[in-house]
Design a protein around this motif. Structure first.
Motif, PDB file in Angstrom:
ATOM      1  N   THR A  69      -0.391   5.602   4.855  1.00 24.90           N
ATOM      2  CA  THR A  69       0.171   4.302   4.458  1.00 24.90           C
ATOM      3  C   THR A  69       1.601   4.140   4.966  1.00 24.90           C
ATOM      4  O   THR A  69       2.005   3.032   5.349  1.00 24.90           O
ATOM      5  CB  THR A  69       0.147   4.152   2.928  1.00 24.90           C
ATOM      6  OG1 THR A  69       0.840   5.254   2.320  1.00 24.90           O
ATOM      7  CG2 THR A  69      -1.275   4.094   2.408  1.00 24.90           C
TER       8      THR A  69
ATOM      9  N   ALA B 155       0.832   4.048  -2.928  1.00 28.87           N
ATOM     10  CA  ALA B 155       0.444   5.415  -2.578  1.00 28.87           C
ATOM     11  C   ALA B 155       1.510   6.414  -2.996  1.00 28.87           C
ATOM     12  O   ALA B 155       1.197   7.507  -3.503  1.00 28.87           O
ATOM     13  CB  ALA B 155       0.197   5.497  -1.074  1.00 28.87           C
ATOM     14  N   GLN B 156       2.775   6.050  -2.783  1.00 32.04           N
ATOM     15  CA  GLN B 156       3.851   6.957  -3.168  1.00 32.04           C
ATOM     16  C   GLN B 156       3.879   7.157  -4.685  1.00 32.04           C
ATOM     17  O   GLN B 156       4.058   8.287  -5.174  1.00 32.04           O
ATOM     18  CB  GLN B 156       5.193   6.403  -2.670  1.00 32.04           C
ATOM     19  CG  GLN B 156       6.353   7.385  -2.819  1.00 32.04           C
ATOM     20  CD  GLN B 156       7.620   6.859  -2.164  1.00 32.04           C
ATOM     21  OE1 GLN B 156       7.699   5.678  -1.817  1.00 32.04           O
ATOM     22  NE2 GLN B 156       8.600   7.720  -1.982  1.00 32.04           N
TER      23      GLN B 156
ATOM     24  N   ARG C 149       1.330   6.844  -6.803  1.00 28.61           N
ATOM     25  CA  ARG C 149       0.148   7.595  -7.230  1.00 28.61           C
ATOM     26  C   ARG C 149       0.238   9.062  -6.819  1.00 28.61           C
ATOM     27  O   ARG C 149      -0.232   9.938  -7.539  1.00 28.61           O
ATOM     28  CB  ARG C 149      -1.111   6.957  -6.658  1.00 28.61           C
ATOM     29  CG  ARG C 149      -1.386   5.581  -7.253  1.00 28.61           C
ATOM     30  CD  ARG C 149      -2.743   5.057  -6.873  1.00 28.61           C
ATOM     31  NE  ARG C 149      -3.021   3.758  -7.493  1.00 28.61           N
ATOM     32  CZ  ARG C 149      -4.189   3.151  -7.458  1.00 28.61           C
ATOM     33  NH1 ARG C 149      -5.201   3.693  -6.790  1.00 28.61           N
ATOM     34  NH2 ARG C 149      -4.357   1.988  -8.069  1.00 28.61           N
ATOM     35  N   TYR C 150       0.867   9.309  -5.668  1.00 30.04           N
ATOM     36  CA  TYR C 150       1.012  10.712  -5.284  1.00 30.04           C
ATOM     37  C   TYR C 150       1.968  11.425  -6.217  1.00 30.04           C
ATOM     38  O   TYR C 150       1.746  12.582  -6.588  1.00 30.04           O
ATOM     39  CB  TYR C 150       1.537  10.798  -3.839  1.00 30.04           C
ATOM     40  CG  TYR C 150       1.836  12.205  -3.407  1.00 30.04           C
ATOM     41  CD1 TYR C 150       0.802  13.102  -3.145  1.00 30.04           C
ATOM     42  CD2 TYR C 150       3.157  12.663  -3.296  1.00 30.04           C
ATOM     43  CE1 TYR C 150       1.072  14.407  -2.769  1.00 30.04           C
ATOM     44  CE2 TYR C 150       3.438  13.952  -2.914  1.00 30.04           C
ATOM     45  CZ  TYR C 150       2.385  14.824  -2.654  1.00 30.04           C
ATOM     46  OH  TYR C 150       2.657  16.125  -2.287  1.00 30.04           O
TER      47      TYR C 150
ATOM     48  N   ILE D  92      -3.559  10.921  -6.010  1.00 29.08           N
ATOM     49  CA  ILE D  92      -4.143  10.901  -4.668  1.00 29.08           C
ATOM     50  C   ILE D  92      -3.560  12.047  -3.861  1.00 29.08           C
ATOM     51  O   ILE D  92      -2.543  12.638  -4.241  1.00 29.08           O
ATOM     52  CB  ILE D  92      -3.877   9.565  -3.944  1.00 29.08           C
ATOM     53  CG1 ILE D  92      -2.363   9.318  -3.818  1.00 29.08           C
ATOM     54  CG2 ILE D  92      -4.552   8.408  -4.655  1.00 29.08           C
ATOM     55  CD1 ILE D  92      -2.016   8.102  -2.992  1.00 29.08           C
TER      56      ILE D  92
ATOM     57  N   ALA E  77       0.830  -1.212   0.000  1.00 26.76           N
ATOM     58  CA  ALA E  77       0.000   0.000   0.000  1.00 26.76           C
ATOM     59  C   ALA E  77       0.857   1.251   0.000  1.00 26.76           C
ATOM     60  O   ALA E  77       0.547   2.235  -0.700  1.00 26.76           O
ATOM     61  CB  ALA E  77      -0.926  -0.009   1.220  1.00 26.76           C
TER      62      ALA E  77
ATOM     63  N   THR F 211      -3.165  10.423   2.246  1.00 26.63           N
ATOM     64  CA  THR F 211      -3.155   8.971   2.039  1.00 26.63           C
ATOM     65  C   THR F 211      -1.742   8.418   2.094  1.00 26.63           C
ATOM     66  O   THR F 211      -1.495   7.340   2.660  1.00 26.63           O
ATOM     67  CB  THR F 211      -3.811   8.632   0.696  1.00 26.63           C
ATOM     68  OG1 THR F 211      -5.128   9.169   0.644  1.00 26.63           O
ATOM     69  CG2 THR F 211      -3.870   7.131   0.483  1.00 26.63           C
ATOM     70  N   VAL F 212      -0.795   9.163   1.511  1.00 30.49           N
ATOM     71  CA  VAL F 212       0.607   8.728   1.546  1.00 30.49           C
ATOM     72  C   VAL F 212       1.114   8.649   2.983  1.00 30.49           C
ATOM     73  O   VAL F 212       1.740   7.672   3.393  1.00 30.49           O
ATOM     74  CB  VAL F 212       1.478   9.683   0.712  1.00 30.49           C
ATOM     75  CG1 VAL F 212       2.950   9.286   0.820  1.00 30.49           C
ATOM     76  CG2 VAL F 212       1.053   9.668  -0.743  1.00 30.49           C
TER      77      VAL F 212
END
Length: 473
Positions: A439, A422-423, A425-426, A431, A418, A435-436
């Motif tokens: 996670t 997240a990293q 997508r950021y 995102i 995750a 969220t980063v």
């Protein structure tokens, strides 16, 4: 009338004695000196309910040898540290000295049952009424106290039981020391793993911080996001000094346990290594056999035997003491005349002493020793119950931490996936930063929990080996 299970065997009349009549006391001192059947009490231990098996899973089968259980961990460094600790630890050396003292006291008590032989010589010059005279003498004297009622033999047996208890106490110190070294070593390796995890997560968070700063410079995010990233990285960085301090303290503890100054192992244990874990094929012996191999239980048994022997010793002290003594020597007015036949002197004496009235002191001493016997019997019972609890607690803790570790490993894998997604997508702007952060915090917490629980599982094995009485033979 049925006797109490805690009643002295002497008081209960379970050992025969040779009791001489008043008119034959002196003769029986010699004749009955080998007739005494009074033996130190082979005292019955108090009944303790011992289960037929262990309640936790993992028991049964052919019991795993536990004499050198640390070799099952497969860590040469740990094996070396344990060997050094057994050779140089101050507690072990003190227990060894106590054992030597106990054995010496056995020799002292044994010597009291043997005849005593001495030598003497003198030269005297005296003057009276104007005349002067000389006298010279040399000779040997011997004495012996026949142990008619077993008082001396009971004292010897009490000392021998004390020595066996001291030997078991030494083994108990060794068992505890080995477990303490292993637990401290496992804690050190666990801290090293946690430090490595913290540094790895810090590197990941610093990358995220760099991305946030780039996006801030490009006008794609706000300074709030950059500061949040900085705060997360700094919080992780703050854990590193605390872990390093704990690591240093663990190294200091291991050094002192091996009889060295605190900083002696800093360079030797600086390199990171994995937490040693034994295989999961441990098979436990039945509870009764486990108790027999625990040195603290054996020490408690020997203390009961010693206390019971002292009951017999106190009871035998109520009866008369007999003695035989004799001298053989030379006496003359000149040194040269000592070789003449008429210079030989000899004497032989037999005696008996008995207390006619002592105000009840002897009987009170017996009651005192019986009370001391009951105390050590209760202590034995408490030791057995504590031993059973140690094993059951260790089994429950090991089983629970094994299950917990499986769950945490799955959670850590999911958290790592995750955090990576997240990293990515950021960085692509898909995102938000919250969220980063979430996670990454979850990943650090899950990985740290896995490392902590791995160390706990290894330490649970050590505590179980100790509870089973492993580490001595």
């Amino acid at each position: 009338m049925k006797s109490s299970p805690f009643q002295s065997p002497v008081a209960a009349g379970r050992w025969p004695r040779c009791v001489p009549s008043a008119g034959a006391a002196l003769a029986l001192a010699v004749v009955l000196s080998g007739c005494s059947t009074l033996q130190p009490p082979d005292a019955k231990l108090p009944p303790v309910a011992v289960p037929a098996g262990w309640s936790a899973a993992g028991a049964g089968g052919v019991a795993t040898p536990l004499v050198q259980w640390w070799e099952r961990l497969g860590d040469p460094e740990l094996t070396a540290l344990i060997s050094e600790a057994l050779a140089a630890n101050t507690s072990v050396r003190s227990a060894q000295a106590a054992l030597q003292q106990s054995r010496a006291l056995v020799d002292v008590q044994t010597a009291g049952t043997l005849p005593r032989l001495g030598a003497s010589g003198s030269a005297q010059r005296s003057r009276a009424s104007g005349s002067t005279g000389n006298s010279f003498s040399a000779g040997f004297d011997a004495s012996w106290e026949p142990d008619v009622f077993g008082r001396l033999r009971a004292g010897v047996n009490a000392s021998e039981a004390d020595a066996r208890a001291a030997q078991a106490s030494l083994a108990d110190v060794q068992v505890s020391l080995v477990a303490e070294v292993a637990v401290n070593y496992i804690e050190l390796r666990g801290l090293q793993q946690r430090l490595q995890i913290a540094r790895s997560n810090l590197a990941s968070q610093q990358e995220t911080l760099q991305i946030a700063q780039w996006r801030l410079q490009a006008g794609l995010t706000t300074s709030l996001v950059a500061e949040q990233a900085r705060a997360a990285a700094e919080q992780t960085a703050a854990q590193i000094p605390a872990l390093q301090s704990s690591l240093a303290q663990s190294r200091h503890s291991l050094a002192v346990l091996t009889g060295q100054p605190p900083a002696a192992l800093n360079a030797r244990l600086d390199a990171t290594a994995m937490v040693p874990l034994p295989p999961d094929d441990l098979a436990l012996d039945i509870p009764a056999q486990t108790l027999r191999q625990r040195p603290d239980v054996r020490a408690a048994e020997h203390r009961v035997a010693a206390a019971a022997a002292r009951v017999a010793q106190a009871d035998a002290a109520r009866y008369p003491d007999f003695s035989l003594s004799g001298t053989l020597g030379l006496r003359a007015l000149t040194v040269g005349a000592l070789t003449a036949g008429n210079a030989v002197t000899s004497s032989l004496a037999a005696g008996v002493t008995a207390a006619l009235f002592d105000g009840g002191a002897a009987r009170a001493q017996v009651r005192s020793q019986e009370a001391a016997l009951e105390q050590v019997r209760v202590a034995y019972e408490a030791t057995v119950l504590a031993a059973l609890k140690d094993v059951e607690d260790a089994l429950v803790a090991l089983q629970g931490n094994r299950e917990r570790l499986q769950r945490l490993q799955a959670a850590a894998d999911a958290a790592a996936n995750a955090a990576l997604m997240a990293q990515q997508r950021y960085a692509s702007g898909l995102i938000d930063f919250a969220t980063v952060l979430e996670t990454q915090r979850t990943q650090l917490s899950a990985q740290d929990s896995v490392a902590t629980t791995v160390a706990s599982v290894a330490a649970d094995h050590v505590r179980l080996y100790k509870a089973l009485g492993g580490g001595w033979q």
